[in-house]
Design a protein around this motif. Sequence first.
Motif, PDB file in Angstrom:
ATOM      1  N   ILE A   1      -6.910   0.953  -5.221  1.00 58.02           N
ATOM      2  CA  ILE A   1      -5.993   0.163  -6.045  1.00 58.02           C
ATOM      3  C   ILE A   1      -5.536  -1.065  -5.254  1.00 58.02           C
ATOM      4  N   TRP A   2      -5.250  -0.877  -3.982  1.00 57.68           N
ATOM      5  CA  TRP A   2      -4.842  -1.969  -3.093  1.00 57.68           C
ATOM      6  C   TRP A   2      -5.940  -3.036  -3.039  1.00 57.68           C
TER       7      TRP A   2
ATOM      8  N   LEU B   1       0.833  -1.198   0.000  1.00 57.63           N
ATOM      9  CA  LEU B   1       0.000   0.000   0.000  1.00 57.63           C
ATOM     10  C   LEU B   1       0.874   1.256   0.000  1.00 57.63           C
ATOM     11  N   GLN B   2       1.952   1.236   0.757  1.00 59.26           N
ATOM     12  CA  GLN B   2       2.877   2.371   0.771  1.00 59.26           C
ATOM     13  C   GLN B   2       3.501   2.579  -0.612  1.00 59.26           C
ATOM     14  N   GLN B   3       3.812   1.492  -1.304  1.00 60.61           N
ATOM     15  CA  GLN B   3       4.387   1.604  -2.644  1.00 60.61           C
ATOM     16  C   GLN B   3       3.376   2.209  -3.617  1.00 60.61           C
ATOM     17  N   ILE B   4       2.132   1.789  -3.523  1.00 62.76           N
ATOM     18  CA  ILE B   4       1.075   2.365  -4.361  1.00 62.76           C
ATOM     19  C   ILE B   4       0.975   3.864  -4.101  1.00 62.76           C
ATOM     20  N   HIS B   5       0.914   4.235  -2.824  1.00 61.33           N
ATOM     21  CA  HIS B   5       0.796   5.636  -2.433  1.00 61.33           C
ATOM     22  C   HIS B   5       1.996   6.443  -2.938  1.00 61.33           C
ATOM     23  N   SER B   6       3.173   5.890  -2.778  1.00 65.69           N
ATOM     24  CA  SER B   6       4.388   6.567  -3.225  1.00 65.69           C
ATOM     25  C   SER B   6       4.376   6.773  -4.737  1.00 65.69           C
ATOM     26  N   TYR B   7       3.921   5.775  -5.466  1.00 64.24           N
ATOM     27  CA  TYR B   7       3.870   5.877  -6.924  1.00 64.24           C
ATOM     28  C   TYR B   7       2.859   6.940  -7.363  1.00 64.24           C
ATOM     29  N   LEU B   8       1.691   6.953  -6.725  1.00 63.84           N
ATOM     30  CA  LEU B   8       0.649   7.912  -7.098  1.00 63.84           C
ATOM     31  C   LEU B   8       1.011   9.353  -6.747  1.00 63.84           C
ATOM     32  N   PHE B   9       1.645   9.548  -5.605  1.00 58.59           N
ATOM     33  CA  PHE B   9       1.814  10.892  -5.061  1.00 58.59           C
ATOM     34  C   PHE B   9       3.267  11.329  -4.898  1.00 58.59           C
TER      35      PHE B   9
ATOM     36  N   GLU C   1     -11.118  -2.036   7.225  1.00 54.44           N
ATOM     37  CA  GLU C   1     -10.238  -1.743   8.361  1.00 54.44           C
ATOM     38  C   GLU C   1      -9.117  -0.785   7.963  1.00 54.44           C
ATOM     39  N   MET C   2      -8.608  -0.933   6.738  1.00 54.29           N
ATOM     40  CA  MET C   2      -7.566  -0.011   6.295  1.00 54.29           C
ATOM     41  C   MET C   2      -8.132   1.390   6.130  1.00 54.29           C
ATOM     42  N   ASN C   3      -9.390   1.494   5.721  1.00 53.13           N
ATOM     43  CA  ASN C   3     -10.024   2.810   5.621  1.00 53.13           C
ATOM     44  C   ASN C   3     -10.116   3.461   7.000  1.00 53.13           C
ATOM     45  N   VAL C   4     -10.441   2.701   8.010  1.00 52.90           N
ATOM     46  CA  VAL C   4     -10.518   3.240   9.371  1.00 52.90           C
ATOM     47  C   VAL C   4      -9.130   3.660   9.854  1.00 52.90           C
ATOM     48  N   ALA C   5      -8.110   2.893   9.493  1.00 48.64           N
ATOM     49  CA  ALA C   5      -6.738   3.231   9.889  1.00 48.64           C
ATOM     50  C   ALA C   5      -6.276   4.510   9.191  1.00 48.64           C
ATOM     51  N   HIS C   6      -6.612   4.667   7.922  1.00 42.61           N
ATOM     52  CA  HIS C   6      -6.244   5.854   7.137  1.00 42.61           C
ATOM     53  C   HIS C   6      -4.768   6.202   7.368  1.00 42.61           C
ATOM     54  N   PRO C   7      -3.861   5.383   6.836  1.00 43.13           N
ATOM     55  CA  PRO C   7      -2.454   5.523   7.202  1.00 43.13           C
ATOM     56  C   PRO C   7      -1.714   6.739   6.644  1.00 43.13           C
ATOM     57  N   PHE C   8      -2.287   7.438   5.663  1.00 43.62           N
ATOM     58  CA  PHE C   8      -1.586   8.557   5.046  1.00 43.62           C
ATOM     59  C   PHE C   8      -2.287   9.877   5.346  1.00 43.62           C
TER      60      PHE C   8
END
Length: 151
Positions: A82-83, A5-13, A65-72
Amino acid sequence: TVMGLQQIHSYLFGGLYDFAGKIRTKNIAKGGFQFAMVQYLPTSLSTIERMPETTFDEIMDKYVEMNVAHPFMEGNGRSTRIWLDMMLKRSLKLCVDWSKVGKSEYMDAMVASVVDSASIKNLIRPALTDRITDREMFMKGIDYSYYYEEE
């Protein structure tokens, strides 16, 4: 994984935010909802990562659960959609045809999913497709993902 998920985020942003791909270090809320508190975020993410993802319901529960965590700090929805597709592709050989998921219905279902995931599951299930290698389907998903985030 969380790393995926971090890699996806890094690629997008990556060219937009200096925090691209980095787990947030501040507490955030949206619409009066407090996402996972920063001091509990590492434990939450570790727990989410260990959640099973072999069935549609398990994958959707992990997504919720990942939506609730909202890590970024920003870009959570776009990255996690995408994840979600990546988990669905790997485990079920399916992905979401996001053009079949209305924006307001999706947003309402995601808000409700904090208490009950049935509405998001019922919304996503009929939009599943086996067109997992179709580039147009993938790109359309990214387009819709940005559309969901527009005010």
